[in-house]
Motif scaffolding. Structure first.
Motif, PDB file in Angstrom:
ATOM      1  N   THR A  32       0.737  -1.097  -0.123  1.00  0.00           N
ATOM      2  CA  THR A  32       0.314   0.055  -0.023  1.00  0.00           C
ATOM      3  C   THR A  32       0.948   1.197  -0.027  1.00  0.00           C
ATOM      4  O   THR A  32       2.211   1.133   0.245  1.00  0.00           O
ATOM      5  CB  THR A  32      -0.971  -0.016   1.191  1.00  0.00           C
ATOM      6  N   GLY A  34       0.674   3.594   2.123  1.00  0.00           N
ATOM      7  CA  GLY A  34       1.035   3.748   3.472  1.00  0.00           C
ATOM      8  C   GLY A  34       2.220   3.046   3.775  1.00  0.00           C
ATOM      9  O   GLY A  34       3.249   3.612   4.562  1.00  0.00           O
ATOM     10  N   TRP A  35       2.291   1.873   3.291  1.00  0.00           N
ATOM     11  CA  TRP A  35       3.514   0.988   3.760  1.00  0.00           C
ATOM     12  C   TRP A  35       4.912   1.500   2.983  1.00  0.00           C
ATOM     13  O   TRP A  35       5.769   1.830   3.641  1.00  0.00           O
ATOM     14  CB  TRP A  35       3.207  -0.402   3.068  1.00  0.00           C
ATOM     15  N   GLN A  37       5.147   4.675   2.252  1.00  0.00           N
ATOM     16  CA  GLN A  37       5.469   5.952   3.069  1.00  0.00           C
ATOM     17  C   GLN A  37       6.364   5.620   4.440  1.00  0.00           C
ATOM     18  O   GLN A  37       7.331   6.169   4.403  1.00  0.00           O
ATOM     19  CB  GLN A  37       4.246   6.830   3.385  1.00  0.00           C
ATOM     20  N   GLU A  38       5.966   4.524   4.962  1.00  0.00           N
ATOM     21  CA  GLU A  38       6.758   4.132   6.196  1.00  0.00           C
ATOM     22  C   GLU A  38       7.957   3.719   5.827  1.00  0.00           C
ATOM     23  O   GLU A  38       8.863   4.036   6.527  1.00  0.00           O
ATOM     24  CB  GLU A  38       5.564   3.248   7.217  1.00  0.00           C
ATOM     25  N   ARG A  39       7.956   2.911   4.793  1.00  0.00           N
ATOM     26  CA  ARG A  39       9.491   2.233   4.266  1.00  0.00           C
ATOM     27  C   ARG A  39      10.334   3.395   4.130  1.00  0.00           C
ATOM     28  O   ARG A  39      11.690   3.084   4.179  1.00  0.00           O
ATOM     29  CB  ARG A  39       9.075   1.422   3.297  1.00  0.00           C
ATOM     30  N   GLY A  41      10.604   6.134   5.641  1.00  0.00           N
ATOM     31  CA  GLY A  41      10.948   6.635   6.764  1.00  0.00           C
ATOM     32  C   GLY A  41       9.883   7.761   7.003  1.00  0.00           C
ATOM     33  O   GLY A  41      10.067   8.571   8.154  1.00  0.00           O
ATOM     34  N   GLY A  42       8.831   7.968   6.447  1.00  0.00           N
ATOM     35  CA  GLY A  42       7.496   8.660   6.964  1.00  0.00           C
ATOM     36  C   GLY A  42       7.778  10.165   6.681  1.00  0.00           C
ATOM     37  O   GLY A  42       6.999  11.013   7.234  1.00  0.00           O
ATOM     38  N   ASP A  43       8.827  10.646   6.077  1.00  0.00           N
ATOM     39  CA  ASP A  43       9.034  12.216   5.835  1.00  0.00           C
ATOM     40  C   ASP A  43       8.333  12.734   4.782  1.00  0.00           C
ATOM     41  O   ASP A  43       8.173  14.057   4.374  1.00  0.00           O
ATOM     42  CB  ASP A  43      10.492  12.471   5.911  1.00  0.00           C
ATOM     43  N   TYR A  46       1.633  11.532   2.526  1.00  0.00           N
ATOM     44  CA  TYR A  46       1.029  10.524   1.919  1.00  0.00           C
ATOM     45  C   TYR A  46       0.532  10.871   0.349  1.00  0.00           C
ATOM     46  O   TYR A  46       0.566  10.140  -0.543  1.00  0.00           O
ATOM     47  CB  TYR A  46      -0.323  10.079   2.796  1.00  0.00           C
TER      48      TYR A  46
END
Length: 137
Positions: A32, A34-35, A37-39, A41-43, A46
């Protein structure tokens, strides 16, 4: 009073696309946004990740499938494939393809020229042959 906060470094053209593709290739299954984005580093916002994935979809570098109300994404290309797509897009935008290709080739160093010759001499698999490459019976 002057604001001395450091602005984030602006990424180069295609850098975010390459990062997103790299993250998708590391995924064990369709991922996804979201995955991704998290992978990364979330900076990234979305919406930025969605925009990049949508651009990659238009370039044929990823596929997507419905997963509930959103999508799961899969990489179909690598960074080399994405770079080749950009090169073709630039070439397609020019009127005189022969002049552009000639200028490109004459600007190559000896090692790159040798490599290009070797690649051009390799037989292409049938699936990669373009219709204009084959004669009609």
């Amino acid at each position: 009073m002057t604001d001395h906060r450091q602005r984030p470094r602006r990424r180069g053209q295609g850098e975010l696309e390459a990062l997103v593709l790299s993250a998708l290739r590391e995924a064990e299954a369709p991922a996804t946004a979201g995955w991704v984005q998290e992978r990364l580093g979330g900076d990234l916002a979305y919406t930025t990740v969605i925009t990049i994935l949508t651009r990659l979809l238009a370039k044929g570098a990823v596929t997507r499938e419905r997963a509930g109300r959103s999508f799961s994404w899969t990489s179909t290309s690598d960074e080399a494939g994405l770079a080749a797509h950009r090169m073709r897009r630039v070439l397609d935008a020019e009127r005189d393809r022969e002049a552009v290709l000639a200028s490109f080739v004459t600007g190559l160093g000896p090692d790159d020229e040798r490599l290009l010759r070797e690649l051009l001499d390799r037989p292409r698999p049938e699936a990669e042959a373009k219709p204009e490459d084959t004669e009609e019976a």
